[in-house]
Design an enzyme around this catalytic site. Sequence first.
Site, mmCIF file in Angstrom:
data_model
loop_
_atom_site.group_PDB
_atom_site.id
_atom_site.type_symbol
_atom_site.label_atom_id
_atom_site.label_comp_id
_atom_site.label_asym_id
_atom_site.label_seq_id
_atom_site.Cartn_x
_atom_site.Cartn_y
_atom_site.Cartn_z
ATOM 1 N N ALA A 25 0.860 -1.191 0.000
ATOM 2 C CA ALA A 25 0.000 0.000 0.000
ATOM 3 C C ALA A 25 0.889 1.233 0.000
ATOM 4 C CB ALA A 25 -0.911 -0.002 1.218
ATOM 5 N N GLU A 34 13.302 -4.517 15.241
ATOM 6 C CA GLU A 34 14.767 -4.414 15.178
ATOM 7 C C GLU A 34 15.212 -3.147 14.428
ATOM 8 O OE1 GLU A 34 17.335 -6.843 16.449
ATOM 9 O OE2 GLU A 34 18.103 -4.820 16.211
ATOM 10 N N GLY A 63 22.459 15.897 1.810
ATOM 11 C CA GLY A 63 21.397 14.915 2.023
ATOM 12 C C GLY A 63 21.569 14.089 3.289
ATOM 13 N N GLU A 120 17.789 15.935 7.162
ATOM 14 C CA GLU A 120 16.489 16.210 6.556
ATOM 15 C C GLU A 120 16.303 17.720 6.400
ATOM 16 O OE1 GLU A 120 14.083 13.782 6.122
ATOM 17 O OE2 GLU A 120 15.085 12.123 7.121
ATOM 18 N N ASP A 151 15.049 11.922 18.171
ATOM 19 C CA ASP A 151 15.186 10.610 17.523
ATOM 20 C C ASP A 151 16.032 9.673 18.406
ATOM 21 O OD1 ASP A 151 15.202 8.845 14.979
ATOM 22 O OD2 ASP A 151 17.326 9.114 15.395
ATOM 23 N N LYS A 203 14.988 6.081 20.550
ATOM 24 C CA LYS A 203 15.733 4.817 20.462
ATOM 25 C C LYS A 203 16.227 4.364 21.830
ATOM 26 C CE LYS A 203 17.098 5.941 15.721
ATOM 27 N NZ LYS A 203 18.088 6.668 14.912
ATOM 28 N N GLY A 228 19.581 4.152 6.272
ATOM 29 C CA GLY A 228 19.835 3.813 4.869
ATOM 30 C C GLY A 228 18.954 2.665 4.422
HETATM 31 N N1 HSE Z 1 17.481 10.115 11.201
HETATM 32 C C1 HSE Z 1 18.123 9.012 11.842
HETATM 33 C C2 HSE Z 1 19.629 9.270 11.900
HETATM 34 C C3 HSE Z 1 17.903 7.697 11.167
HETATM 35 O O1 HSE Z 1 20.114 10.318 11.496
HETATM 36 O O2 HSE Z 1 20.309 8.406 12.417
HETATM 37 C C4 HSE Z 1 16.543 7.147 11.414
HETATM 38 O O3 HSE Z 1 16.272 7.049 12.770
#
Ligand code: HSE
Length: 444
Positions: free
Chosen positions: A43, A129, A187, A190, A201, A205, A302
């Site tokens: 989807a 994971e 790149g 973001e 982020d 984690k 990646g």
């Molecule tokens: N944006 C994250 C990073 C990768 O720069 O490690 C995805 O969590």
Amino acid sequence: MKPIQVGLLGIGVVGAGTFNVLKRNQEEIQRRAGRGIAITMVADLDVARATEIVGPDVKVVNDARAVIANPDIDIVIELIGGYGIAKTLVLEAIAAGKHVVTANKALLAVHGTEIFAAASAKGVMVAFEAAVAGGIPIIKALREGLTANRIQWIAGIINGTTNFILSEMRDKGLDFSVVLKEAQRLGYAEADPTFDIEGVDAAHKVTLMSAIAFGIPVQFDKAYVEGITKLGAADIKYAEQLGYRIKLLGITKRTAKGVELRVHPSLIPSKRLIANVEGAMNAVVVNGDAVGNTLYYGKGAGSEPTASAVIADLVDVTRLHTADAAQRVPHLAFQPGSMSDAPVLPMGDVVTSYYLRLRVADQAGVLAKVTGILAEANINIDAVLQREADEVGGEGGAATVPQTDLIILTHDCVEANMNAAIAQMQALPTVLAPIVRIRKEELA
Ligand code: HSE
């Protein structure tokens, strides 16, 4: 046996990687899983682009609910991201009796308790994971490989964007904002890099790793989160002169009072392996009472590195699909009825050591006043460095008095004591600019 059928929600960079690696390595993956694994339905809002990636044999729709409603689909991969529609779809997939594989750290760090409870009630797996450190199998290591251990602490470079920026700042002596622009141009970062550079982020984690390591519920709202936006090139340079590198670390630690859960820039000794993890790479150190320190290194993002983790979950789910639900590895490593209620500690209760930089008037008695305040607060000094200030300025701007930088390293102390000492030092008329405070971890 016919292949297990997988539906994919969202075929972006990671989804395409998952499709391609699964196809390329299908024969070996089947030999490992004991059964073929096939993505048979996708989807995505961009049906034409999705069809280009998967070819004519895979059904492509623009409605994720059509995948969830398909009775032939056993596993749903969620690669949409975010807390919004992804949460609704994951809960709907679970309610429909599908196993879920997701890379969505934000969703699980914030809503994991609800999602894991729903999955347990329904007897399905939620595997993630790919949510932590991309291709590094750190969830597997924490949940299974280190299962004999009482895990003491984890410290990880778990955001590639910020590690790339810090590496560039150190290599080129540039300030944060300059490197960020370059990272966006290349790149690596973001267009809206807020979650990365503000530490969010990484906090998602480390929240997940903390829950698995200590058997506590996911509690992102209790994590202390500080990013790298205020770091200056001068502090990176001074840290280097003192034998340290500055990294954005996700740290979680077991203490007698509770669990530390924090993300912030940290000085770490340059001689530690993890201090030498450069560019966009990730690394996690886990300390267990039996094993000591273990280090996991690799690509944290990646297309194919993340696909590697997604497919590992697909293989796990395929192997355990027919197993009694009670015999499967619990979502958070500990049996749901055996979770710990150890509290996540407020930052004021955290014990760590510090790097301080004070821009002060270069005159007699200033150092004595500063060290006097630290002594009063029972903070033990480890090293002091005085350096001529690179640029002059500070509050008021004018360099009317000679200025100098005082750099102080401390031994461990309670953060609340340090906060009080910083407030007192800041109030001294001879302290000319906001005091820089960076925490320090020896990771011994
Ligand atoms: N944006 C994250 C990073 C990768 O720069 O490690 C995805 O969590």
